[in-house]
Design a protein around this motif. Sequence first.
Motif, PDB file in Angstrom:
ATOM      1  N   ARG A  75     -75.085  70.139 -19.411  1.00  0.00           N
ATOM      2  CA  ARG A  75     -76.433  70.420 -18.914  1.00  0.00           C
ATOM      3  C   ARG A  75     -76.834  69.357 -17.904  1.00  0.00           C
ATOM      4  O   ARG A  75     -76.620  68.160 -18.125  1.00  0.00           O
ATOM      5  CB  ARG A  75     -77.431  70.455 -20.071  1.00  0.00           C
TER       6      ARG A  75
ATOM      7  N   TYR B 141     -74.495  65.390 -15.016  1.00  0.00           N
ATOM      8  CA  TYR B 141     -74.572  66.313 -16.141  1.00  0.00           C
ATOM      9  C   TYR B 141     -74.340  65.561 -17.440  1.00  0.00           C
ATOM     10  O   TYR B 141     -73.631  64.550 -17.467  1.00  0.00           O
ATOM     11  CB  TYR B 141     -73.553  67.448 -15.995  1.00  0.00           C
TER      12      TYR B 141
ATOM     13  N   ASN C 233     -76.722  79.369 -15.641  1.00  0.00           N
ATOM     14  CA  ASN C 233     -75.476  78.859 -16.212  1.00  0.00           C
ATOM     15  C   ASN C 233     -74.307  79.535 -15.517  1.00  0.00           C
ATOM     16  O   ASN C 233     -74.334  80.746 -15.269  1.00  0.00           O
ATOM     17  CB  ASN C 233     -75.386  79.138 -17.710  1.00  0.00           C
TER      18      ASN C 233
ATOM     19  N   ASP D 234     -70.165  80.075 -15.949  1.00  0.00           N
ATOM     20  CA  ASP D 234     -68.971  79.947 -16.784  1.00  0.00           C
ATOM     21  C   ASP D 234     -67.743  79.782 -15.899  1.00  0.00           C
ATOM     22  O   ASP D 234     -67.530  80.575 -14.972  1.00  0.00           O
ATOM     23  CB  ASP D 234     -68.766  81.197 -17.654  1.00  0.00           C
TER      24      ASP D 234
ATOM     25  N   ARG E 124     -82.961  82.164 -18.926  1.00  0.00           N
ATOM     26  CA  ARG E 124     -81.605  81.710 -18.618  1.00  0.00           C
ATOM     27  C   ARG E 124     -80.731  82.907 -18.263  1.00  0.00           C
ATOM     28  O   ARG E 124     -80.713  83.889 -18.972  1.00  0.00           O
ATOM     29  CB  ARG E 124     -81.014  80.983 -19.836  1.00  0.00           C
TER      30      ARG E 124
ATOM     31  N   GLU F 278     -78.269  74.592 -13.772  1.00  0.00           N
ATOM     32  CA  GLU F 278     -78.827  73.775 -14.843  1.00  0.00           C
ATOM     33  C   GLU F 278     -77.805  73.577 -15.961  1.00  0.00           C
ATOM     34  O   GLU F 278     -77.825  72.555 -16.651  1.00  0.00           O
ATOM     35  CB  GLU F 278     -80.094  74.432 -15.393  1.00  0.00           C
ATOM     36  N   GLU F 279     -76.922  74.552 -16.137  1.00  0.00           N
ATOM     37  CA  GLU F 279     -75.874  74.453 -17.150  1.00  0.00           C
ATOM     38  C   GLU F 279     -74.544  74.924 -16.593  1.00  0.00           C
ATOM     39  O   GLU F 279     -74.494  75.783 -15.703  1.00  0.00           O
ATOM     40  CB  GLU F 279     -76.226  75.299 -18.381  1.00  0.00           C
ATOM     41  N   LEU F 280     -73.473  74.349 -17.133  1.00  0.00           N
ATOM     42  CA  LEU F 280     -72.110  74.787 -16.828  1.00  0.00           C
ATOM     43  C   LEU F 280     -71.335  74.840 -18.134  1.00  0.00           C
ATOM     44  O   LEU F 280     -71.428  73.917 -18.956  1.00  0.00           O
ATOM     45  CB  LEU F 280     -71.417  73.817 -15.870  1.00  0.00           C
ATOM     46  N   TYR F 281     -70.609  75.920 -18.336  1.00  0.00           N
ATOM     47  CA  TYR F 281     -69.709  76.034 -19.478  1.00  0.00           C
ATOM     48  C   TYR F 281     -68.273  76.025 -18.958  1.00  0.00           C
ATOM     49  O   TYR F 281     -67.933  76.813 -18.060  1.00  0.00           O
ATOM     50  CB  TYR F 281     -69.953  77.337 -20.257  1.00  0.00           C
TER      51      TYR F 281
ATOM     52  N   MET G 129     -70.100  72.888 -23.206  1.00  0.00           N
ATOM     53  CA  MET G 129     -71.396  72.971 -22.524  1.00  0.00           C
ATOM     54  C   MET G 129     -71.801  71.657 -21.879  1.00  0.00           C
ATOM     55  O   MET G 129     -71.733  70.588 -22.497  1.00  0.00           O
ATOM     56  CB  MET G 129     -72.469  73.394 -23.528  1.00  0.00           C
TER      57      MET G 129
ATOM     58  N   SER H 279     -81.991  84.308 -23.197  1.00  0.00           N
ATOM     59  CA  SER H 279     -80.762  84.142 -22.412  1.00  0.00           C
ATOM     60  C   SER H 279     -80.099  85.499 -22.224  1.00  0.00           C
ATOM     61  O   SER H 279     -80.031  86.297 -23.163  1.00  0.00           O
ATOM     62  CB  SER H 279     -79.811  83.186 -23.129  1.00  0.00           C
TER      63      SER H 279
ATOM     64  N   SER I  67     -76.730  83.688 -17.434  1.00  0.00           N
ATOM     65  CA  SER I  67     -75.382  83.131 -17.498  1.00  0.00           C
ATOM     66  C   SER I  67     -74.448  84.048 -16.729  1.00  0.00           C
ATOM     67  O   SER I  67     -74.304  85.227 -17.062  1.00  0.00           O
ATOM     68  CB  SER I  67     -74.933  83.004 -18.954  1.00  0.00           C
TER      69      SER I  67
END
Length: 444
Positions: free
Chosen positions: A285, A276, A202, A204, A161, A230-233, A283, A138, A163
């Motif tokens: 996903r 998600y 990802n 943020d 990954r 694919e991801e969100l924070y 987090m 990452s 971010s």
Amino acid sequence: MNAHQPPRPYTSYVYAYPHKTAYRPLPDRPALTGLWAGEPKDALSLYLHIPFCEVRCGFCNLFTRIGAPDELTTRYLDALDRQATAVRDALGDASPVRFATAAFGGGTPTYLTAGELERLCDIAERRMGADLRAVPLSVESSPATATADRLAVLADRGATRLSLGVQSFVEAEARAAVRPQRRADVEAALGRIRDSGVPVLNIDLIYGIDGQTESTWRHSLDAALAWRPEELYLYPLYIRPLTGLGRLGPAADRAWDEQRLRLYRYGRDHLLGHGYEQVSMRMFRRADAPPQGPDDHACQTDGMIGLGCGARSYTSSLHYSFDYAVDMREIRAIIDAYTATADFSRAEVGRRVDSGEARRRHLLQSLLQAEGMPLDGYAERFGSSPFADFPAELARFEALGWLDADAPAGLLRLSDEGLAHSDGLGPELFSSGVRAAMAAYEAK
């Protein structure tokens, strides 16, 4: 704290325990060779810290500085190379040494040029022996530094990954958070990341910015969702001492707590409604996101090697790092001292972790995940139950409605409301010794 008064929902973001402000200079300066001699080393985590950014956001309390004059990045990478050599020598070859996961953080690792990123990867691979193409890797980035040449290097070297710290797609909100950026530049950076072929993106985002509403929050959420990350924070905004925003006004009050909780719940529900899954308070996903690769590192039990002056390393009995600061002048001095260091064979600053603290850390790091903590795993490691070890704390969480009464037998799990209050719940599990050390820490 009043036993009947719930903690504020945004007390502290608990991303590691004990917190670095509880670390102190180690009088004996233990040799790394001895520290790692009896440790399992077959599923380590590797973290390389780059303490440079092109700007310092108003909310940032990370260990980072603006810019790197006079070939400072070269001198920093030279020091990182020396440290990696010393650490790998200390790990020895008496038992297998394997890295199960890797990450480049900061600061902004992509502040480095493409050529410097090649060297960073070489340090991880040739000095430490990490196989970056075989494990999850990452890397954190910013819109301005996510350039095609840098991303090409990272994709080629095995990054799984990327971010991107966007924080807000609303330019007025970005300015309010002292993070000036143009929406068009953010979108262009996201396009380059997608073009790079790195499989996991990802994004943020931050909630709780002055003037932010459900409408503007949804605008940022939808702008992010358009890229199908694919991801969100989702991070709550904090105002820290000695940071840009920290100098502008008083700490958050109850109204701000209510705003952040409201926006958190809105964001959570919005993402759950768009396919998600919630992994933790922060987090999310995408349910159909591809795995990053095999990852058998368990943060509760496996060790971590941190390289760089802002990185931590974890053994079973000692967490260690270098000196810590937030003020820019102090950070610059620590970075300069790091680049001048010749001998990296000893731990300088840290905190011992006894069996009681190990129990707290295991409970914290497990409970703050949405999937919860299997009780048999805790019993296997410690020979006891968390209800016997932390009766008052867990009874309090239960009374507040923070434990999931419908969790399957043998699983300790937070309720939706408990997850929402993770930043209030986590600090409640800090030991009195860690609390005292944190309270005595003089911010610098």
